[in-house]
Scaffold this motif. Sequence first.
Motif, PDB file in Angstrom:
ATOM      1  N   GLU A  77       2.183  -3.523  24.858  1.00 32.55           N
ATOM      2  CA  GLU A  77       1.902  -2.700  23.663  1.00 32.55           C
ATOM      3  C   GLU A  77       1.214  -1.401  24.070  1.00 32.55           C
ATOM      4  N   ALA A  78       0.314  -1.492  25.052  1.00 32.49           N
ATOM      5  CA  ALA A  78      -0.409  -0.286  25.500  1.00 32.49           C
ATOM      6  C   ALA A  78       0.547   0.703  26.153  1.00 32.49           C
ATOM      7  N   VAL A  79       1.494   0.201  26.960  1.00 32.11           N
ATOM      8  CA  VAL A  79       2.478   1.103  27.581  1.00 32.11           C
ATOM      9  C   VAL A  79       3.237   1.833  26.473  1.00 32.11           C
ATOM     10  N   ALA A  80       3.651   1.086  25.440  1.00 31.23           N
ATOM     11  CA  ALA A  80       4.418   1.697  24.344  1.00 31.23           C
ATOM     12  C   ALA A  80       3.562   2.667  23.529  1.00 31.23           C
ATOM     13  N   ALA A  81       2.248   2.432  23.493  1.00 27.53           N
ATOM     14  CA  ALA A  81       1.360   3.259  22.645  1.00 27.53           C
ATOM     15  C   ALA A  81       0.710   4.400  23.417  1.00 27.53           C
ATOM     16  N   ALA A  82       1.065   4.573  24.696  1.00 30.37           N
ATOM     17  CA  ALA A  82       0.353   5.557  25.529  1.00 30.37           C
ATOM     18  C   ALA A  82       0.314   6.944  24.881  1.00 30.37           C
ATOM     19  N   ASP A  83       1.422   7.340  24.256  1.00 28.88           N
ATOM     20  CA  ASP A  83       1.491   8.677  23.656  1.00 28.88           C
ATOM     21  C   ASP A  83       0.504   8.862  22.505  1.00 28.88           C
ATOM     22  N   SER A  84       0.029   7.757  21.939  1.00 30.63           N
ATOM     23  CA  SER A  84      -0.860   7.882  20.773  1.00 30.63           C
ATOM     24  C   SER A  84      -2.311   8.135  21.192  1.00 30.63           C
ATOM     25  N   ALA A  85      -2.596   8.029  22.477  1.00 28.82           N
ATOM     26  CA  ALA A  85      -3.965   8.346  22.941  1.00 28.82           C
ATOM     27  C   ALA A  85      -4.139   9.862  22.969  1.00 28.82           C
ATOM     28  N   ASP A  86      -5.387  10.294  22.933  1.00 27.31           N
ATOM     29  CA  ASP A  86      -5.655  11.729  23.053  1.00 27.31           C
ATOM     30  C   ASP A  86      -6.918  11.944  23.876  1.00 27.31           C
ATOM     31  N   MET A  87      -7.365  13.184  23.941  1.00 26.09           N
ATOM     32  CA  MET A  87      -8.533  13.560  24.763  1.00 26.09           C
ATOM     33  C   MET A  87      -9.806  12.821  24.355  1.00 26.09           C
ATOM     34  N   ALA A  88      -9.860  12.342  23.101  1.00 25.51           N
ATOM     35  CA  ALA A  88     -11.079  11.663  22.636  1.00 25.51           C
ATOM     36  C   ALA A  88     -10.986  10.157  22.825  1.00 25.51           C
ATOM     37  N   THR A  89      -9.973   9.709  23.593  1.00 23.39           N
ATOM     38  CA  THR A  89      -9.750   8.271  23.761  1.00 23.39           C
ATOM     39  C   THR A  89     -10.213   7.815  25.139  1.00 23.39           C
ATOM     40  N   LEU A  90     -10.857   6.661  25.167  1.00 19.64           N
ATOM     41  CA  LEU A  90     -11.161   5.989  26.431  1.00 19.64           C
ATOM     42  C   LEU A  90     -10.290   4.732  26.463  1.00 19.64           C
ATOM     43  N   VAL A  91      -9.600   4.512  27.568  1.00 20.67           N
ATOM     44  CA  VAL A  91      -8.723   3.341  27.695  1.00 20.67           C
ATOM     45  C   VAL A  91      -9.354   2.378  28.685  1.00 20.67           C
TER      46      VAL A  91
END
Length: 277
Positions: free
Chosen positions: A226-240
Amino acid sequence: MCPAKDGDYEQAAAVTGRITIVGLGPGEAHWLTPAAQAAIAAASDLVGYGPYLDRIPAQAGQTKHGSDNRVELARAGHALALAAAGKHVAVVSGGDPGVFAMAAAVFEALEAGDPAWRALPIAVEPGITAMLAAAARAGAPLGGDFCAISLSDNLKPWEVVIARLEAALAADFVICLYNPISKARPWQLGAALEIAARHREAETPVIFARAIGRPDESLRILTLPEAVAAADSADMATLVMIGASSTRTIAHEGKNPIVYTPRSVTKSPCATSQGRT
Ligand code: SAH
């Protein structure tokens, strides 16, 4: 007492300035330490990235020197020069100033700059770094050994990022990814998560923690695919945060599952990670 000579006054003037590098924490004022708040209140001049300075209420007699995000070294040199001119300077950083932030830039500028700057009092005031704030929201994902990697390849080659990521995956660390994505770096997070998916089980929890401590904060607990598929939804304010092999979730009714990593480790990394490559 001997009368002061001109030279004494020059000497005194040279050390009246000082510089404190202050962590603002990840979000709002309640996550700012009292010591950081005091350092800001005592400053004559505030130096930092414009949006961070905007988070600090204006104070009479205090000058703000805002600058762009990409000019860290120039900003650090400016701050040191202001302090050398007698100002009480607070350099502000989001989160902790020592984590992928201004404290290292100030010391780099100090090392390369005017030798007279080395007489200045310099202090670092810590702040809550993003991974600790995100971990607290998620449960206790950092209960076991962990590491932090900045995915930005502005200041280091991408091959270095990949080599460190591979090593951390092989050693079965929980991995915190700072600077996961930006307009100029749109694909790196997806690539990093695909590498992680080759090392770790599909059900490994991955946390996308965005704008933690701010009004628009969000926390998503995903599986690796799910994280691979959602990678584009992260932004500069995101910590993974990518879990280790022992990181797990507990259902929490009506809420995000709790993510935690037990403190005890029974398996060797070879059995958990390298065996999957
Ligand atoms: N000195 C900062 C980190 C600077 S690098 C600290 O200690 O937190 C900037 C990165 O930090 C962002 O791209 C993001 O990955 C992370 N970050 C900063 N603030 C955050 C927040 N409130 N919520 C989630 N991640 C954050």
